[in-house]
Design a protein around this motif. Structure first.
Motif, PDB file in Angstrom:
ATOM      1  N   VAL A 145       0.841  -1.200   0.000  1.00 33.99           N
ATOM      2  CA  VAL A 145       0.000   0.000   0.000  1.00 33.99           C
ATOM      3  C   VAL A 145       0.875   1.250   0.000  1.00 33.99           C
ATOM      4  O   VAL A 145       0.573   2.236  -0.695  1.00 33.99           O
ATOM      5  N   ALA A 146       1.969   1.217   0.761  1.00 30.98           N
ATOM      6  CA  ALA A 146       2.872   2.370   0.796  1.00 30.98           C
ATOM      7  C   ALA A 146       3.497   2.603  -0.578  1.00 30.98           C
ATOM      8  O   ALA A 146       3.620   3.762  -1.023  1.00 30.98           O
ATOM      9  N   GLU A 147       3.881   1.528  -1.259  1.00 32.85           N
ATOM     10  CA  GLU A 147       4.432   1.662  -2.616  1.00 32.85           C
ATOM     11  C   GLU A 147       3.404   2.289  -3.559  1.00 32.85           C
ATOM     12  O   GLU A 147       3.742   3.186  -4.347  1.00 32.85           O
ATOM     13  N   ILE A 148       2.199   1.818  -3.490  1.00 34.34           N
ATOM     14  CA  ILE A 148       1.138   2.358  -4.349  1.00 34.34           C
ATOM     15  C   ILE A 148       0.910   3.837  -4.042  1.00 34.34           C
ATOM     16  O   ILE A 148       0.747   4.653  -4.956  1.00 34.34           O
ATOM     17  N   ALA A 149       0.916   4.199  -2.767  1.00 38.10           N
ATOM     18  CA  ALA A 149       0.713   5.593  -2.383  1.00 38.10           C
ATOM     19  C   ALA A 149       1.834   6.472  -2.930  1.00 38.10           C
ATOM     20  O   ALA A 149       1.581   7.579  -3.435  1.00 38.10           O
ATOM     21  N   VAL A 150       3.070   5.977  -2.860  1.00 41.05           N
ATOM     22  CA  VAL A 150       4.197   6.747  -3.384  1.00 41.05           C
ATOM     23  C   VAL A 150       4.056   6.918  -4.894  1.00 41.05           C
ATOM     24  O   VAL A 150       4.279   8.020  -5.435  1.00 41.05           O
ATOM     25  N   LYS A 151       3.688   5.854  -5.577  1.00 33.57           N
ATOM     26  CA  LYS A 151       3.503   5.939  -7.026  1.00 33.57           C
ATOM     27  C   LYS A 151       2.376   6.921  -7.382  1.00 33.57           C
ATOM     28  O   LYS A 151       2.508   7.720  -8.317  1.00 33.57           O
ATOM     29  N   GLN A 152       1.279   6.849  -6.649  1.00 35.44           N
ATOM     30  CA  GLN A 152       0.154   7.758  -6.901  1.00 35.44           C
ATOM     31  C   GLN A 152       0.569   9.206  -6.672  1.00 35.44           C
ATOM     32  O   GLN A 152       0.208  10.094  -7.438  1.00 35.44           O
ATOM     33  N   GLU A 153       1.326   9.429  -5.621  1.00 32.02           N
ATOM     34  CA  GLU A 153       1.784  10.785  -5.326  1.00 32.02           C
ATOM     35  C   GLU A 153       2.700  11.297  -6.444  1.00 32.02           C
ATOM     36  O   GLU A 153       2.590  12.456  -6.869  1.00 32.02           O
ATOM     37  N   ALA A 154       3.570  10.417  -6.961  1.00 32.94           N
ATOM     38  CA  ALA A 154       4.449  10.809  -8.063  1.00 32.94           C
ATOM     39  C   ALA A 154       3.636  11.119  -9.311  1.00 32.94           C
ATOM     40  O   ALA A 154       3.924  12.099 -10.031  1.00 32.94           O
ATOM     41  N   ILE A 155       2.604  10.330  -9.574  1.00 29.94           N
ATOM     42  CA  ILE A 155       1.738  10.567 -10.736  1.00 29.94           C
ATOM     43  C   ILE A 155       1.011  11.898 -10.597  1.00 29.94           C
ATOM     44  O   ILE A 155       0.932  12.683 -11.560  1.00 29.94           O
ATOM     45  N   HIS A 156       0.493  12.188  -9.398  1.00 33.17           N
ATOM     46  CA  HIS A 156      -0.205  13.457  -9.175  1.00 33.17           C
ATOM     47  C   HIS A 156       0.748  14.639  -9.339  1.00 33.17           C
ATOM     48  O   HIS A 156       0.379  15.670  -9.935  1.00 33.17           O
ATOM     49  N   ALA A 157       1.954  14.501  -8.837  1.00 36.50           N
ATOM     50  CA  ALA A 157       2.936  15.585  -8.975  1.00 36.50           C
ATOM     51  C   ALA A 157       3.284  15.809 -10.445  1.00 36.50           C
ATOM     52  O   ALA A 157       3.383  16.957 -10.906  1.00 36.50           O
ATOM     53  N   ARG A 158       3.448  14.732 -11.178  1.00 40.49           N
ATOM     54  CA  ARG A 158       3.761  14.859 -12.605  1.00 40.49           C
ATOM     55  C   ARG A 158       2.601  15.524 -13.362  1.00 40.49           C
ATOM     56  O   ARG A 158       2.816  16.382 -14.229  1.00 40.49           O
ATOM     57  N   ARG A 159       1.377  15.099 -13.038  1.00 45.51           N
ATOM     58  CA  ARG A 159       0.202  15.699 -13.678  1.00 45.51           C
ATOM     59  C   ARG A 159       0.127  17.189 -13.389  1.00 45.51           C
ATOM     60  O   ARG A 159      -0.157  18.009 -14.279  1.00 45.51           O
ATOM     61  N   HIS A 160       0.433  17.564 -12.142  1.00 42.30           N
ATOM     62  CA  HIS A 160       0.417  18.977 -11.763  1.00 42.30           C
ATOM     63  C   HIS A 160       1.482  19.759 -12.554  1.00 42.30           C
ATOM     64  O   HIS A 160       1.205  20.865 -13.063  1.00 42.30           O
ATOM     65  N   ARG A 161       2.677  19.191 -12.679  1.00 50.22           N
ATOM     66  CA  ARG A 161       3.740  19.851 -13.451  1.00 50.22           C
ATOM     67  C   ARG A 161       3.340  19.987 -14.926  1.00 50.22           C
ATOM     68  O   ARG A 161       3.586  21.024 -15.548  1.00 50.22           O
ATOM     69  N   LEU A 162       2.718  18.941 -15.476  1.00 49.61           N
ATOM     70  CA  LEU A 162       2.272  19.017 -16.873  1.00 49.61           C
ATOM     71  C   LEU A 162       1.217  20.101 -17.071  1.00 49.61           C
ATOM     72  O   LEU A 162       1.231  20.830 -18.073  1.00 49.61           O
ATOM     73  N   ARG A 163       0.286  20.197 -16.121  1.00 50.71           N
ATOM     74  CA  ARG A 163      -0.741  21.244 -16.221  1.00 50.71           C
ATOM     75  C   ARG A 163      -0.105  22.631 -16.168  1.00 50.71           C
ATOM     76  O   ARG A 163      -0.493  23.529 -16.917  1.00 50.71           O
ATOM     77  N   GLU A 164       0.862  22.781 -15.271  1.00 52.69           N
ATOM     78  CA  GLU A 164       1.550  24.069 -15.182  1.00 52.69           C
ATOM     79  C   GLU A 164       2.278  24.374 -16.497  1.00 52.69           C
ATOM     80  O   GLU A 164       2.248  25.517 -16.983  1.00 52.69           O
ATOM     81  N   PHE A 165       2.902  23.353 -17.066  1.00 53.76           N
ATOM     82  CA  PHE A 165       3.612  23.555 -18.322  1.00 53.76           C
ATOM     83  C   PHE A 165       2.643  23.911 -19.449  1.00 53.76           C
ATOM     84  O   PHE A 165       2.920  24.791 -20.268  1.00 53.76           O
ATOM     85  N   ARG A 166       1.487  23.227 -19.514  1.00 54.52           N
ATOM     86  CA  ARG A 166       0.475  23.525 -20.534  1.00 54.52           C
ATOM     87  C   ARG A 166      -0.053  24.949 -20.373  1.00 54.52           C
ATOM     88  O   ARG A 166      -0.242  25.665 -21.354  1.00 54.52           O
ATOM     89  N   ASP A 167      -0.268  25.327 -19.126  1.00 47.65           N
ATOM     90  CA  ASP A 167      -0.729  26.698 -18.885  1.00 47.65           C
ATOM     91  C   ASP A 167       0.328  27.710 -19.332  1.00 47.65           C
ATOM     92  O   ASP A 167       0.003  28.758 -19.926  1.00 47.65           O
ATOM     93  N   PHE A 168       1.570  27.397 -19.063  1.00 45.56           N
ATOM     94  CA  PHE A 168       2.662  28.266 -19.495  1.00 45.56           C
ATOM     95  C   PHE A 168       2.711  28.353 -21.019  1.00 45.56           C
ATOM     96  O   PHE A 168       2.860  29.444 -21.591  1.00 45.56           O
ATOM     97  N   GLN A 169       2.582  27.190 -21.696  1.00 46.11           N
ATOM     98  CA  GLN A 169       2.587  27.182 -23.162  1.00 46.11           C
ATOM     99  C   GLN A 169       1.421  28.022 -23.713  1.00 46.11           C
ATOM    100  O   GLN A 169       1.588  28.802 -24.661  1.00 46.11           O
ATOM    101  N   LYS A 170       0.277  27.867 -23.115  1.00 44.84           N
ATOM    102  CA  LYS A 170      -0.904  28.602 -23.544  1.00 44.84           C
ATOM    103  C   LYS A 170      -0.685  30.098 -23.372  1.00 44.84           C
ATOM    104  O   LYS A 170      -1.013  30.913 -24.268  1.00 44.84           O
ATOM    105  N   LYS A 171      -0.123  30.461 -22.244  1.00 37.63           N
ATOM    106  CA  LYS A 171       0.143  31.862 -21.959  1.00 37.63           C
ATOM    107  C   LYS A 171       1.120  32.446 -22.984  1.00 37.63           C
ATOM    108  O   LYS A 171       0.920  33.558 -23.507  1.00 37.63           O
ATOM    109  N   VAL A 172       2.177  31.690 -23.313  1.00 32.32           N
ATOM    110  CA  VAL A 172       3.168  32.148 -24.282  1.00 32.32           C
ATOM    111  C   VAL A 172       2.539  32.283 -25.655  1.00 32.32           C
ATOM    112  O   VAL A 172       2.772  33.275 -26.382  1.00 32.32           O
TER     113      VAL A 172
END
Length: 136
Positions: free
Chosen positions: A86-113
């Motif tokens: 369960v701890a491994e799954i939680a770590v993986k999920q947290e990494a996926i959420h962080a990556r998704r957040h970074r991608l959204r920020e990058f998309r927003d940045f691209q859109k802004k540019v």
């Protein structure tokens, strides 16, 4: 011999006595106390069987306790494995959420540019920008 004196009153032939000598010795060796009555012998034998039964019961109880300890250890091991899984799954999920957040920020940045590059007419270009971003 003492057994011959003790059993001299019992009517038996010499030949029969010779044949039974080993049995006499076995009988005498089995008796602990020569003055012990049959009831006392029976009581001591029943006491032996009770002690044997108690000993076997204690052995069974000890085996049952050992088996119960093994089962508990196996359950603890399974729980530890499950917790680590369960701890491994939680770590993986947290990494996926962080990556998704970074991608959204990058998309927003691209859109802004892209909006800045296209100029002030952003209302009609919004759909085009979204379409371009989806292709990227």
């Amino acid at each position: 011999m003492t057994h011959e004196k003790r059993f001299s009153k019992i009517p038996m032939s010499k030949r029969m006595r010779d044949l039974c000598k080993e049995e006499d010795y076995a009988f005498l060796n089995s008796q602990r106390d020569p003055d012990q009555s049959s009831e006392e012998r029976h009581f001591s034998e029943s006491q032996k069987t009770v002690e044997e039964r108690d000993r076997r019961q204690q052995e069974r109880e000890l085996q049952r306790q050992e088996k119960q300890c093994e089962i508990e250890e196996q359950q603890k091991e399974k729980e530890e494995k499950w917790k680590s899984h369960v701890a491994e799954i939680a770590v993986k999920q947290e990494a996926i959420h962080a990556r998704r957040h970074r991608l959204r920020e990058f998309r927003d940045f691209q859109k802004k540019v892209l909006l800045q590059d296209l100029g002030p007419d952003a209302g009609s270009v919004d759909k085009t920008i979204n379409h371009l971003l989806m292709r990227l």
